[in-house]
Each structure stands twice: as C-alpha cells, then as structure tokens.
Design a protein around this motif. Structure first.
Motif, PDB file in Angstrom:
ATOM      1  N   ARG C   2      -8.966  -2.468  52.253  1.00 47.19           N
ATOM      2  CA  ARG C   2      -8.484  -1.471  53.172  1.00 47.19           C
ATOM      3  C   ARG C   2      -9.547  -1.258  54.246  1.00 47.19           C
ATOM      4  O   ARG C   2     -10.730  -1.148  53.935  1.00 47.19           O
ATOM      5  CB  ARG C   2      -8.267  -0.176  52.397  1.00 47.19           C
ATOM      6  CG  ARG C   2      -7.636   0.944  53.195  1.00 47.19           C
ATOM      7  CD  ARG C   2      -7.550   2.181  52.294  1.00 47.19           C
ATOM      8  NE  ARG C   2      -7.312   3.353  53.081  1.00 47.19           N
ATOM      9  CZ  ARG C   2      -6.097   3.857  53.330  1.00 47.19           C
ATOM     10  NH1 ARG C   2      -5.038   3.266  52.836  1.00 47.19           N
ATOM     11  NH2 ARG C   2      -5.955   4.939  54.065  1.00 47.19           N
ATOM     12  N   GLU C   4     -10.273   1.080  57.794  1.00 51.25           N
ATOM     13  CA  GLU C   4      -9.725   2.122  58.637  1.00 51.25           C
ATOM     14  C   GLU C   4     -10.670   2.591  59.730  1.00 51.25           C
ATOM     15  O   GLU C   4     -11.884   2.460  59.608  1.00 51.25           O
ATOM     16  CB  GLU C   4      -9.242   3.331  57.824  1.00 51.25           C
ATOM     17  CG  GLU C   4     -10.127   3.773  56.710  1.00 51.25           C
ATOM     18  CD  GLU C   4      -9.458   4.888  55.889  1.00 51.25           C
ATOM     19  OE1 GLU C   4      -9.179   5.952  56.473  1.00 51.25           O
ATOM     20  OE2 GLU C   4      -9.224   4.683  54.690  1.00 51.25           O
ATOM     21  N   SER C  67      -5.711   6.887  64.954  1.00 51.29           N
ATOM     22  CA  SER C  67      -6.164   6.240  63.720  1.00 51.29           C
ATOM     23  C   SER C  67      -5.487   4.903  63.559  1.00 51.29           C
ATOM     24  O   SER C  67      -4.341   4.742  63.988  1.00 51.29           O
ATOM     25  CB  SER C  67      -5.780   7.072  62.491  1.00 51.29           C
ATOM     26  OG  SER C  67      -6.466   8.274  62.478  1.00 51.29           O
ATOM     27  N   VAL C  69      -5.082   2.058  60.278  1.00 48.37           N
ATOM     28  CA  VAL C  69      -5.420   1.665  58.911  1.00 48.37           C
ATOM     29  C   VAL C  69      -4.761   0.319  58.648  1.00 48.37           C
ATOM     30  O   VAL C  69      -3.566   0.145  58.868  1.00 48.37           O
ATOM     31  CB  VAL C  69      -4.917   2.702  57.880  1.00 48.37           C
ATOM     32  CG1 VAL C  69      -5.234   2.240  56.467  1.00 48.37           C
ATOM     33  CG2 VAL C  69      -5.535   4.064  58.151  1.00 48.37           C
ATOM     34  N   GLU C  71      -4.089  -2.528  55.767  1.00 46.03           N
ATOM     35  CA  GLU C  71      -4.160  -2.818  54.333  1.00 46.03           C
ATOM     36  C   GLU C  71      -3.117  -3.869  54.010  1.00 46.03           C
ATOM     37  O   GLU C  71      -1.918  -3.648  54.186  1.00 46.03           O
ATOM     38  CB  GLU C  71      -3.929  -1.538  53.520  1.00 46.03           C
ATOM     39  CG  GLU C  71      -4.313  -1.717  52.062  1.00 46.03           C
ATOM     40  CD  GLU C  71      -4.519  -0.390  51.340  1.00 46.03           C
ATOM     41  OE1 GLU C  71      -4.038   0.632  51.822  1.00 46.03           O
ATOM     42  OE2 GLU C  71      -5.182  -0.413  50.270  1.00 46.03           O
TER      43      GLU C  71
END
Ligand SMILES: Nc1ncnc2c1ncn2[C@@H]1O[C@H](COP(=O)(O)OP(=O)(O)O)[C@@H](O)[C@H]1O
Ligand SMILES: Nc1ncnc2c1ncn2[C@@H]1O[C@H](COP(=O)(O)OP(=O)(O)O)[C@@H](O)[C@H]1O
Ligand SMILES: [Mg+2]
Ligand SMILES: [Mg+2]
Lengths: 146, 77, 146
Positions: C2, C4, C67, C69, C71
């Motif tokens: 992950r 971020e 933001s 992220v 994954e």
C-alpha cells in the motif's frame, strides 16, 4: 502572496522520486533556473532518504511529512519523520560522517544540504524523530543572475 | 571565443520552463511514434527509455508542454 | 504493498498544475501509459478547479486536500475542500449544469470525472464543504491494453 503545500507520504524509497517532483512542480510557479531546481531536488532527496533509511529503517508503514512554503522569494522546506532520531546532531552533520557506512552511504547528505541551501537547521533527539528545516532565498539569487 | 560563448550560455541560468517545453516537444514526437509501433499508448517508462531521460523529466515536461485546450479536445473527440 | 500520499495546499489556481504533476509523479510507480496519466490528471484538474472556484470563490487563504492511495492496482483519489458545499448533488452532476455559466464554465467537470474514472462519489452539503472520491482500477486496465 503566500503559497504552501504539505505532503504526507509512505516512507518507501519509490516516493523519493515523488517527493522530488512534487517540490519541483510546486516551484514551477517561480520559474526557477535548471540549476536551482536541480539543487532543490537533490536536497529534498537527501533529507527524504535520510528519513527512510536512518529514521525508519525502511518501515513502509511509517510516514514522512514534507512541507514547502513560498513567500516573497523565500522558500522554506521542512522534512519531518517520527523515527529513531539523532543523538549527536553536530557529529551527524560533519562531512563524511555516517552511522551506516556499510550501506555505502557517503555521509555527505547534510553537507550537500548546507551547500545548496541558505539555511539548514536540524531538530532531533533519540526516539523523538527528526525535523530538517531548509531555507533558500530565490529572489536574491535571481537578481544576481539577471 | 566559441568556448567562452558556450560557457556563458550554459552558466546555469537556463529557465526550467524553456528546457521543459523543448523536452515536451520531443515527448510528443516519441509518443506518436511509439503509439504507431506498439499500437497502444506508450507507458511513461517506454517514453523515458526512448528519449534517454528520467521518468521524472517525462512527468514534468509533459505538463509543461500541455496545450490548455487539450482538456476539451480529449472530452469532445 | 500500500502506498499513500496526502497533500494539503493553498487554494490558488497556480496549484492546479502542481496537483496534476504531484498525482502523476505518485503514479509513476505503477508505470501508467501516457493516456492513463492524461486522464487522471484531467480528472484531478476538474476536481481541484471546482474546489477553488465553486468551493472557495478563489479565497487564497483556504486549503484543499488531495489524497491518493495505491493498493494492488486500485487507485483511490480524494479531493476535499471546506467551502460552500453543494445543495443539490444530482443536479450538480448533470452534464452541462453549472451554477456559474457566466464564467464560461462548461458544466462538464463531473461528467469528465465519471467518464475517466471507474467510480465517482460526492459528499457535500451547504456550508459543509465537498469531498469527491474517485476510483480507478489500474491493473485491469493494463491487462486489457496488452
Ligand atoms: N532522519 C534521520 N533520522 C535519524 N538519523 C538521521 C536522519 N538523518 C540523518 N541521520 C543521521 O545523520 C547521519 C549523517 O547523515 P548524512 O549526512 O545524510 O549521511 P548518510 O545518510 O550518508 O549516512 C546519518 O548516518 C544518520 O546517523
Ligand atoms: N467543490 C465544490 N464546491 C461547491 N460546489 C461545487 C463543487 N464542485 C462542483 N460544484 C457545483 O457543481 C456544479 C457542476 O460542476 P462541474 O460539473 O465541474 O461544472 P462547472 O465547474 O463547469 O460549473 C458547479 O457549477 C457547482 O455549482
Ligand atoms: Mg544521507
Ligand atoms: Mg468544474
């Protein structure tokens, strides 16, 4: 006009490049010279790499904070981690000093920062994380070049 | 004297905006060629390899050479 | 893994380009195609511009949060402001609807987001600010392209 940005990102080496480009893109607004930009990017790399390697020992779950504030030709960059910290700051900042020479670290990170920036300050302590503050005066530099 | 002139021109005062626009034009050409030869949009690393520059420079230069009207072209094409 | 990043930046139009490049630089890790990159950047532009123009009425003292992220091939982007908010979300998302047609806004911002992203959701209310969530599946797209 004051313009600021604050980034929080995972402490993984892939993000070293992200951090460099983010700062460069933020600076595009002041249209720096190639040399100025290269210097700033190098300095950001050094500080972010230190947080990843020394601060966090490559713990991808941790975060690094990178801020840049531009105001009237003054650029303030702050790189902050909540990692192991530094016990002897003057020693750490000496040219060629590295606590991890086995990783072929050059020990020149802080020296490079001091060389390329107008002001460098380090706030750190064992277990307290590390805050590196870097300042550069852009307007002054530009006046010299023109 | 040629040496000195070159030195003066390369004295580190080249503005990033100019350098990025030049690279941006090369990226556009490489993109068109690679799109033809690969029959798909090239990845950012394929462009970087073709031009022997870093992916960081590809990202910066692509933005710098952006045509302001391109958003609308993309949508209405 | 992950990865971020969270950015907070001044709500000025100069930072629209900064936001685009920051997201592009963050995505470099998944080696997107130039087309994919252009789409994501366009979407980020639309959401950030909306926050600057509609959310804050160009108040440079205010901040936007962006933001991303990543994954396993899934990219989640969130653009958040604490501005005026939207009272009728379905109406706002209709193609060609704009509350500021006098500014030559096309009313196509949300339509563009829905077109280029796999999922779009908007959370907003009068005086409550606006949160736009955008999702794109990268791995799937890439498999299709090869
Ligand atoms: N963010 C940090 N967290 C913990 N220790 C650090 C940090 N940054 C620097 N240090 C310490 O300072 C030393 C010198 O840093 P530097 O000059 O960049 O050299 P190098 O990274 O090559 O070791 C490092 O070896 C490390 O011990
Ligand atoms: N962040 C925001 N804050 C407040 N209102 C918004 C925001 N984003 C969108 N809106 C509302 O939704 C409408 C439609 O947005 P959009 O599709 O991007 O069209 P346009 O920006 O061209 O008006 C806007 O006119 C505005 O009324
Ligand atoms: Mg170092
Ligand atoms: Mg809009």
């Amino acid at each position: 006009m004051r313009n600021e940005m604050h980034i929080r990102f995972s402490a993984v080496s892939e993000n070293e490049s992200f951090a460099r480009v983010a700062v460069a893109a933020f600076l595009t607004n002041v249209n720096p010279t190639l040399d100025e930009l290269t210097e700033i990017k190098t300095v950001v790399s050094e500080a972010v790499t230190n947080s990843i390697i020394h601060g966090y020992d490559h713990d991808a779950e941790k975060f690094i904070e990178l801020s840049a504030v531009l105001e009237e030709g003054k650029l303030d960059i702050v790189v902050r981690d909540e990692g192991h910290g530094i016990s002897d700051i003057p020693e750490a900042m000496e040219p060629l000093y590295s606590s991890k020479p086995e990783l072929e670290r050059s020990g020149m990170g802080f020296t490079i920062m001091e060389n390329f920036m107008d002001e460098v300050s380090v706030e750190s302590g064992p277990g307290q994380g590390t805050v590196v503050r870097l300042t550069k005066y852009f307007a002054a530099k530009k006046a010299l070049c023109n | 004297i040629g040496e000195i002139q070159r030195f003066i021109r390369d004295d580190g005062t080249v503005k990033v905006s100019r350098s990025l626009k030049e690279t941006g034009n090369k990226i556009r050409r490489a993109r068109d060629e690679l799109t033809k030869s690969l029959s798909r949009s090239p990845t950012i690393s394929e462009i970087a390899e073709a031009l022997e520059i870093s992916t960081e420079d590809v990202v910066m230069a692509q933005e710098a050479s952006r045509n302001p009207s391109s958003i609308h072209e993309t949508v209405y094409e």
